[in-house]
Design a protein around this motif. Structure first.
Motif, mmCIF file in Angstrom:
data_model
loop_
_atom_site.group_PDB
_atom_site.id
_atom_site.type_symbol
_atom_site.label_atom_id
_atom_site.label_comp_id
_atom_site.label_asym_id
_atom_site.label_seq_id
_atom_site.Cartn_x
_atom_site.Cartn_y
_atom_site.Cartn_z
ATOM 1 N N GLU A 20 29.335 63.378 -15.732
ATOM 2 C CA GLU A 20 29.589 64.109 -14.490
ATOM 3 C C GLU A 20 29.640 63.141 -13.304
ATOM 4 O OE1 GLU A 20 30.368 67.209 -14.101
ATOM 5 O OE2 GLU A 20 30.203 67.649 -16.261
ATOM 6 N N SER A 21 28.732 62.133 -13.280
ATOM 7 C CA SER A 21 28.719 61.153 -12.178
ATOM 8 C C SER A 21 30.020 60.357 -12.139
ATOM 9 C CB SER A 21 27.527 60.208 -12.328
ATOM 10 O OG SER A 21 26.308 60.925 -12.250
ATOM 11 N N MET A 78 32.568 59.880 -9.220
ATOM 12 C CA MET A 78 33.027 58.575 -8.753
ATOM 13 C C MET A 78 34.542 58.505 -8.771
ATOM 14 S SD MET A 78 30.301 56.039 -10.628
ATOM 15 C CE MET A 78 31.261 54.601 -10.133
ATOM 16 N N GLU A 79 35.121 59.064 -9.831
ATOM 17 C CA GLU A 79 36.583 59.036 -9.929
ATOM 18 C C GLU A 79 37.200 59.814 -8.765
ATOM 19 O OE1 GLU A 79 40.165 60.007 -13.112
ATOM 20 O OE2 GLU A 79 38.146 60.800 -13.422
ATOM 21 N N GLY A 115 40.549 52.576 -13.252
ATOM 22 C CA GLY A 115 40.794 52.305 -14.683
ATOM 23 C C GLY A 115 39.483 52.101 -15.447
ATOM 24 N N GLU A 116 38.583 51.329 -14.846
ATOM 25 C CA GLU A 116 37.294 51.092 -15.509
ATOM 26 C C GLU A 116 36.499 52.380 -15.621
ATOM 27 O OE1 GLU A 116 36.285 48.394 -16.988
ATOM 28 O OE2 GLU A 116 38.154 47.340 -16.478
ATOM 29 N N ILE A 117 36.550 53.185 -14.535
ATOM 30 C CA ILE A 117 35.829 54.470 -14.560
ATOM 31 C C ILE A 117 36.372 55.347 -15.675
ATOM 32 C CG2 ILE A 117 35.489 56.618 -13.292
ATOM 33 C CD1 ILE A 117 35.191 54.941 -10.764
ATOM 34 N N GLN A 144 34.455 56.831 -18.694
ATOM 35 C CA GLN A 144 34.504 58.256 -19.027
ATOM 36 C C GLN A 144 34.844 58.468 -20.507
ATOM 37 O OE1 GLN A 144 37.355 59.720 -16.174
ATOM 38 N NE2 GLN A 144 35.749 60.638 -14.896
ATOM 39 N N GLU A 145 35.807 57.677 -20.994
ATOM 40 C CA GLU A 145 36.190 57.799 -22.412
ATOM 41 C C GLU A 145 35.034 57.414 -23.329
ATOM 42 O OE1 GLU A 145 38.463 58.922 -25.522
ATOM 43 O OE2 GLU A 145 38.932 59.149 -23.390
ATOM 44 N N LEU A 146 34.386 56.262 -22.948
ATOM 45 C CA LEU A 146 33.231 55.847 -23.742
ATOM 46 C C LEU A 146 32.115 56.878 -23.672
ATOM 47 C CD1 LEU A 146 33.128 52.025 -22.851
ATOM 48 C CD2 LEU A 146 33.832 53.061 -25.010
#
Length: 441
Positions: free
Chosen positions: A275-276, A280-281, A366-368, A372-374
């Motif tokens: 959720e965080s 952030m995204e 992109g990193e976020i 998120q995927e991880l």
């Protein structure tokens, strides 16, 4: 037995002569014969009313019997040899002539009228011989009846008064009856002796077999008891192992529950992280949008600066045309131009920073998204692990219940084995008692 065989169809049986047959008179005062040391035999003679007068009468009849002894023995053995079984016994153990000689002597001894120790011993010996050769009592009785028939027939051919003939028949019948009593009693005693010997043989064999069986039973009971004790010890070890296994299973179940709770908390934390990252995204996206707006503003300011610079240049030109009057305006134009240049430079640097910020924002986004995927993958794995822990907890709980059940069964088995051990010990004690009792038979 066959009937009495006569000499021939025309020959009459001889009479039994007495030394003084005409002087036979009834005896009014009987005097019973008594043999010292044979109370029971004396009772037997009194029962059949065998008196001293009867013995005296036999002695008077003896000479006549001796005259006709060949006829008597021939008649006797003619009947006996008519039975195949009796003939086979005679031929196997003796001969006809020898037995006839023995019978003649036996009959003459009867008419001696002397019942003593020797007389009794000979009758007992006859019984033993008959028993040894396998002559059954029924054949002995039948033969004696045949002998009695011969005597009675001979007596009735004698010229005697009726009361005299009756007295002779009674006397001979009494003696023959006494003979049968002595021989049959000896038969019975010999049978009892043989049965006792056979009983002792069987008893000794039985004692030996029982002793061997008891010894084997004791050894077997001791081996069984030792095996049961070892089995009880092994069962106790297995029970201890099961108890330790049950304790470990319970501990593992508690650890699995704790791990399950920890995974639940971790799953919740991963959810919060997810959720965080979403927040952030959204914030970075808004920041990217703000950068783009700043870029637009920078572009607009650059255009304004360019227009200002152009206006300053035009003002400078116009100030130069104005000469001395336009000098002050020329200074202003220069300041405006410098200001426009500074603004342009500043806006350019802001634009560069904004572009760099946008690039970094894109990288952050992109990193976020990777995070998120991880996070999403971790959450899925966490949920799967949580389900696995749930299954593990359930399996451990079921296994623990089964272990507890098996533990109870093992306890029951140990009790049963201990009961078998106690029974085996009792069996060994019973076998020992049985062997001791057998030895005392």
């Amino acid at each position: 037995m066959h009937g009495l065989v006569s000499r021939n169809a025309h020959q009459e049986p001889p009479a039994v002569h007495t030394t003084d047959s005409k002087k036979l008179v009834p005896i009014t005062t009987p005097s019973f014969h008594s043999l010292e040391g044979h109370e029971e035999l004396n009772e037997q003679m009194r029962m059949i009313e065998l008196t001293e007068e009867d013995l005296a009468l036999l002695r008077r009849l003896k000479p006549g019997v001796e005259q006709e002894i060949d006829y008597i023995t021939d008649q006797f053995y003619n009947t006996v040899l008519g039975v195949d079984k009796l003939e086979a016994i005679i031929l196997e153990h003796s001969s006809i002539e020898r037995l006839k000689k023995t019978l003649k002597q036996h009959i003459i001894e009867i008419f001696d009228g002397d019942i003593n120790e020797s007389y009794i011993a000979k009758r007992l010996n006859i019984a033993k011989i008959h028993k040894r050769v396998g002559l059954e009592p029924k054949w002995y009785l039948s033969a004696f009846q045949n002998l009695q028939n011969v005597f009675i027939t001979a007596i009735y051919k004698e010229s005697l008064q009726e009361h005299e003939r009756l007295r002779v028949v009674q006397t001979i019948t009494k003696l023959l009856n006494l003979e049968q009593q002595l021989v049959l009693e000896a038969y019975e005693k010999e049978n009892i002796r043989e049965k006792e010997e056979q009983y002792l043989i069987v008893k000794n064999e039985l004692k030996q077999k029982i002793a061997e069986f008891s010894g084997e039973l004791i050894d077997l009971s001791m081996d069984t008891n030792a095996a049961v004790e070892q089995l009880v010890a092994s069962s106790n070890e297995v029970n201890d192992t099961f108890q330790r296994t049950a304790l470990s299973a319970k501990e593992s179940q508690g650890i699995a529950r704790s791990g399950h709770q920890y995974l639940d908390g971790l799953s919740d934390q991963i959810g919060l992280i997810y959720e965080s990252t979403n927040e952030m995204e959204r914030s970075v996206t808004e920041l990217s949008q703000s950068s783009r707006q700043i870029q637009k503003i920078v572009s607009a300011v650059q255009e304004i600066a360019d227009q200002t610079k152009i206006l300053s240049l035009n003002a400078t030109i116009e100030a130069a045309r104005a000469g001395e009057h336009g000098r002050g305006f020329s200074v202003v134009a220069q300041e405006v131009n410098r200001l426009a240049e500074d603004t342009k430079n500043t806006v350019f640097r802001i634009g560069e920073l904004t572009r760099k910020s946008g690039t970094l924002t894109d990288q952050v986004v992109g990193e976020i998204r990777k995070v998120q995927e991880l996070t999403r993958s971790g959450k899925i794995q966490s949920d799967e692990t949580s389900r696995m822990f749930t299954d593990i907890v359930s399996a451990l709980q079921s296994s623990t219940q089964e272990i507890v059940f098996v533990e109870e069964e093992i306890k029951a088995l140990i009790q049963t084995i201990e009961g078998i051990g106690g029974t085996t010990a009792q069996t060994a004690a019973s076998a020992e008692y049985f062997r001791t009792a057998t030895e005392n038979l």
